[in-house]
Design a protein around this motif. Structure first.
Motif, PDB file in Angstrom:
ATOM      1  N   THR A   1      -6.010   7.487  -0.810  1.00 38.95           N
ATOM      2  CA  THR A   1      -6.505   7.844  -2.141  1.00 38.95           C
ATOM      3  C   THR A   1      -5.659   7.238  -3.255  1.00 38.95           C
ATOM      4  O   THR A   1      -6.189   6.790  -4.268  1.00 38.95           O
ATOM      5  N   THR A   2      -4.326   7.226  -3.058  1.00 38.98           N
ATOM      6  CA  THR A   2      -3.417   6.810  -4.131  1.00 38.98           C
ATOM      7  C   THR A   2      -3.015   5.342  -4.065  1.00 38.98           C
ATOM      8  O   THR A   2      -2.544   4.785  -5.054  1.00 38.98           O
ATOM      9  N   GLY A   3      -3.120   4.735  -2.883  1.00 41.70           N
ATOM     10  CA  GLY A   3      -2.647   3.364  -2.717  1.00 41.70           C
ATOM     11  C   GLY A   3      -1.134   3.295  -2.505  1.00 41.70           C
ATOM     12  O   GLY A   3      -0.543   2.214  -2.523  1.00 41.70           O
ATOM     13  N   ILE A   4      -0.505   4.441  -2.286  1.00 39.96           N
ATOM     14  CA  ILE A   4       0.937   4.508  -2.023  1.00 39.96           C
ATOM     15  C   ILE A   4       1.120   4.606  -0.515  1.00 39.96           C
ATOM     16  O   ILE A   4       0.435   5.386   0.148  1.00 39.96           O
ATOM     17  N   SER A   5       2.043   3.830   0.039  1.00 40.41           N
ATOM     18  CA  SER A   5       2.222   3.818   1.489  1.00 40.41           C
ATOM     19  C   SER A   5       2.632   5.190   2.014  1.00 40.41           C
ATOM     20  O   SER A   5       3.265   5.990   1.316  1.00 40.41           O
TER      21      SER A   5
END
Length: 190
Positions: free
Chosen positions: A31-35
């Motif tokens: 959802t966030t694009g954070i690993s």
């Protein structure tokens, strides 16, 4: 609460929020694009939170950023100062911080006094709420009515009080020298 304490509380707050919503690290990552590894390090406190990381997480959970960082609640803004009576005049403090600019609502009873001019360091601004306020400033002797304001350097000999025709209610802002208060009806033209 110091900056380090605030930042140390972010990770556990992120983990608790994610678990309450029954969201996996993988789903939050998508959802966030954070690993996943960065999210895990944020939650465990091994990674320092940054705005670039917290904003997408706040959006994903649909919560304000303040909730993620545990910002302190805004204190009650109302000022509840006890009235102070000096020389027959009642002052209600409208500011709570000592030093710097001070604001008061003042009620001067109906009385006719001889002006006793004083000087001191500072700058004062007066605004009449009701009644009529007599101001003696240097060689000027003026009466201010409801809705009128005056500002002056308090190093100039001055006195203010009732005209003797009735009580007067006014606001007084006082600041150390150099902190001038300005009232402008409209912005200056460029």
């Amino acid at each position: 609460m110091g900056m380090d304490e605030v930042l140390a509380g972010v990770g556990p707050r992120l983990r608790r929020l994610r678990r309450e919503r029954e969201v996996t690290l993988a789903a939050l990552s998508e959802t966030t694009g954070i690993s996943v590894s960065t999210l895990s390090r944020l939650e465990s406190g091994l990674r320092r939170p940054s705005l670039e990381l917290l904003l997408p997480i706040a959006q994903a959970h649909d919560v304000p950023l303040d909730e993620l960082v545990g910002a302190p609640a805004v204190r009650d803004p109302r000022v509840r100062g006890e009235p102070i009576v000096r020389h027959g005049r009642t002052h209600w403090p409208l500011t709570r911080q000592p030093g710097g600019l001070q604001a008061f609502k003042v009620v001067e009873p109906q009385r006719r006094l001889e002006p006793d001019l004083r000087t001191h360091e500072g700058y004062e601004w007066l605004y009449v709420l009701s009644g009529r306020l007599r101001l003696v400033l240097g060689e000027h002797d003026v009466v201010l009515g409801s809705g009128e304001a005056a500002e002056f350097d308090t190093r100039v000999p001055h006195w203010f009080g009732s005209t003797g025709e009735g009580p007067v209610e006014f606001l007084s802002l006082f600041g150390p020298q150099g902190e001038r208060m300005h009232v402008r009806a409209r912005p200056r033209r460029q």
